[in-house]
Design an enzyme around this catalytic site. Structure first.
Site, PDB file in Angstrom:
ATOM      1  CG  MET A  32      -1.884  -1.180   1.303  1.00  0.00           C
ATOM      2  SD  MET A  32      -3.184  -0.903   2.198  1.00  0.00           S
ATOM      3  CE  MET A  32      -2.636  -0.756   3.871  1.00  0.00           C
ATOM      4  N   GLY A  38      10.793  -3.644   5.741  1.00  0.00           N
ATOM      5  CA  GLY A  38      10.009  -4.996   5.741  1.00  0.00           C
ATOM      6  C   GLY A  38       9.587  -5.290   4.344  1.00  0.00           C
ATOM      7  CG  HIS A  39       6.846  -2.521   2.086  1.00  0.00           C
ATOM      8  ND1 HIS A  39       6.787  -1.367   2.887  1.00  0.00           N
ATOM      9  CD2 HIS A  39       5.608  -3.089   2.194  1.00  0.00           C
ATOM     10  CE1 HIS A  39       5.633  -1.183   3.251  1.00  0.00           C
ATOM     11  NE2 HIS A  39       4.935  -2.206   2.858  1.00  0.00           N
ATOM     12  CD  GLN A  63      -6.351  -3.497   2.069  1.00  0.00           C
ATOM     13  OE1 GLN A  63      -6.167  -3.749   0.892  1.00  0.00           O
ATOM     14  NE2 GLN A  63      -5.416  -3.700   2.965  1.00  0.00           N
ATOM     15  CD  GLN A 151       3.825 -15.725   9.645  1.00  0.00           C
ATOM     16  OE1 GLN A 151       4.231 -16.442   8.489  1.00  0.00           O
ATOM     17  NE2 GLN A 151       2.823 -15.981  10.368  1.00  0.00           N
ATOM     18  CG  ASP A 153       0.069  -7.587   7.551  1.00  0.00           C
ATOM     19  OD1 ASP A 153      -0.783  -6.632   8.051  1.00  0.00           O
ATOM     20  OD2 ASP A 153       1.082  -7.221   7.120  1.00  0.00           O
ATOM     21  CB  SER A 188       3.794  -1.288  10.612  1.00  0.00           C
ATOM     22  OG  SER A 188       2.679  -0.703  10.327  1.00  0.00           O
ATOM     23  CB  SER A 189       2.951   2.126   6.090  1.00  0.00           C
ATOM     24  OG  SER A 189       3.621   1.024   5.299  1.00  0.00           O
TER      25      SER A 189
HETATM   26  P1  AMP Z   1       1.445  -3.232   3.621  1.00  0.00           P
HETATM   27  O1  AMP Z   1       1.762  -1.966   2.538  1.00  0.00           O
HETATM   28  O2  AMP Z   1       1.617  -2.666   4.814  1.00  0.00           O
HETATM   29  O3  AMP Z   1       0.219  -3.538   3.249  1.00  0.00           O
HETATM   30  O4  AMP Z   1       2.289  -4.361   3.197  1.00  0.00           O
HETATM   31  C1  AMP Z   1       2.499  -5.152   2.129  1.00  0.00           C
HETATM   32  C2  AMP Z   1       3.270  -6.318   2.504  1.00  0.00           C
HETATM   33  O5  AMP Z   1       4.359  -6.018   3.066  1.00  0.00           O
HETATM   34  C3  AMP Z   1       2.382  -7.292   3.019  1.00  0.00           C
HETATM   35  O6  AMP Z   1       2.455  -8.577   2.521  1.00  0.00           O
HETATM   36  C4  AMP Z   1       2.959  -7.196   4.397  1.00  0.00           C
HETATM   37  O7  AMP Z   1       2.716  -8.283   5.312  1.00  0.00           O
HETATM   38  C5  AMP Z   1       4.362  -7.113   4.269  1.00  0.00           C
HETATM   39  N1  AMP Z   1       5.103  -6.419   5.445  1.00  0.00           N
HETATM   40  C6  AMP Z   1       4.462  -5.271   6.095  1.00  0.00           C
HETATM   41  N2  AMP Z   1       5.348  -4.926   7.045  1.00  0.00           N
HETATM   42  C7  AMP Z   1       6.452  -6.207   7.144  1.00  0.00           C
HETATM   43  C8  AMP Z   1       7.441  -6.177   8.039  1.00  0.00           C
HETATM   44  N3  AMP Z   1       7.839  -5.737   9.234  1.00  0.00           N
HETATM   45  N4  AMP Z   1       8.021  -7.543   7.929  1.00  0.00           N
HETATM   46  C9  AMP Z   1       7.750  -8.413   6.635  1.00  0.00           C
HETATM   47  N5  AMP Z   1       6.798  -7.969   5.626  1.00  0.00           N
HETATM   48  C10 AMP Z   1       6.080  -6.840   5.855  1.00  0.00           C
END
Ligand code: AMP
Length: 285
Positions: A32, A38-39, A63, A151, A153, A188-189
């Site tokens: 997103m 993490g990304h 969502q 993992q 989420d 986390s964002s």
């Molecule tokens: P998001 O942009 O938050 O929707 O996350 C996009 C993808 O990145 C999803 O598959 C998340 O589970 C993954 N993600 C987000 N934060 C982390 C993190 N700290 N470690 C690993 N994967 C992450």
């Protein structure tokens, strides 16, 4: 070089260009935006196996429930593109909602099923229907062999894996372990929302999970108590749920449960809602 597609026509053309150069696999990493390490880890894992990596950067309104943080969600497109360039992403698909939903909100959607209604789904009604619907669409649009999800989420990962199996999507879902800050906080964002007091309180989530993990051999009740105590000791944290589930089914473990379990937490730190989870081995001790 990272090519950028903003609409369907550009995606089709640029995907073809990227994929034409390779006989290997194509991977997708769905995000997103507001990209962080993490990304980046998902992208790195994807690059290990795939010849071409597509990242989607789409803040999916479907969502978010009314009153959630859609409007204030961080938007950092220039930095996201830079991260994609640095990580060797081949194609960044960054559409606006009218591109993904040209007929406004879709009338036909994917239902996430009963596991879509518990835990995150209980606190965020409709959330997982919105997630699996957009993931299905983005899988169709990007046409990958491999799809990488975090993992972090865990319930989302479980539901997407299940959707792929239940509905025969021709893609392999690959799970990537949670990337954390040095003090344990899961990246986390939404961490961008935290002020310095919140940031100090937020570490209680991962500390609580580790406290539960540390007593795993003593059984379910002890694990829950240890984690709960850490959370209760932190006044800046308001727990939404703390739960122990069976990884295979995502259903609540029974009190005598042995073997692997996922310890999950969701909590408000100030006005920011954070989630985290760890695997615990209730080995019978
Ligand atoms: P998001 O942009 O938050 O929707 O996350 C996009 C993808 O990145 C999803 O598959 C998340 O589970 C993954 N993600 C987000 N934060 C982390 C993190 N700290 N470690 C690993 N994967 C992450």
């Amino acid at each position: 070089m990272t090519l950028v597609a903003a609409n369907r026509a550009e995606l089709t053309e640029l995907r073809q260009r990227v994929v034409a150069d390779t006989t290997g696999q194509v991977a997708v990493v769905m995000t997103m935006g507001a990209l962080h390490a993490g990304h980046a880890e998902l992208i790195r894992q994807a690059r290990k196996r795939a010849q071409a990596v597509i990242v989607t950067d789409f803040l999916n309104p479907l969502q978010f429930a009314p009153g959630e943080d859609l409007d204030k969600y961080p938007r950092t497109f220039d930095a996201d593109l830079q991260l994609c360039r640095a990580e060797g992403v081949d194609l960044l698909f960054a559409p606006t909602p009218d591109v993904v939903y040209p007929d406004e909100e879709p009338l036909v959607r994917i239902n996430a099923g009963p596991i879509g209604d518990v835990l995150e789904g209980d606190s965020r009604p409709g959330h997982f229907d919105g997630v699996v619907t957009v993931v299905a669409k983005l899988l169709h649009l990007t046409g990958p062999d491999l799809a990488y999800f975090g993992q972090k989420d865990a319930q989302q990962l479980w539901l997407i894996s299940r959707m792929v199996r239940d509905l025969d999507f021709p893609v392999e879902v690959v799970a990537v372990p949670t990337v954390r800050d040095s003090d344990g906080l899961a990246l986390s964002s939404r961490n961008m929302y935290l002020n310095s007091d919140d940031r100090a309180s937020a570490v209680a989530l991962s500390r609580a999970l580790r406290a539960g993990q540390a007593v795993a051999s003593s059984g379910v009740e002890t694990v829950m108590k240890a984690a709960r105590e850490v959370l209760d000791a932190e006044p800046g944290v308001r727990v939404d749920y703390l739960s122990l589930v069976t990884p295979a089914t995502f259903s609540q473990v029974d009190p005598e449960h042995r073997g692997a379990a996922l310890l999950l937490v969701a909590a408000f730190v100030g006005t920011t809602r954070l989630i985290d989870n760890v695997l615990v081995e209730l080995d019978g001790g």
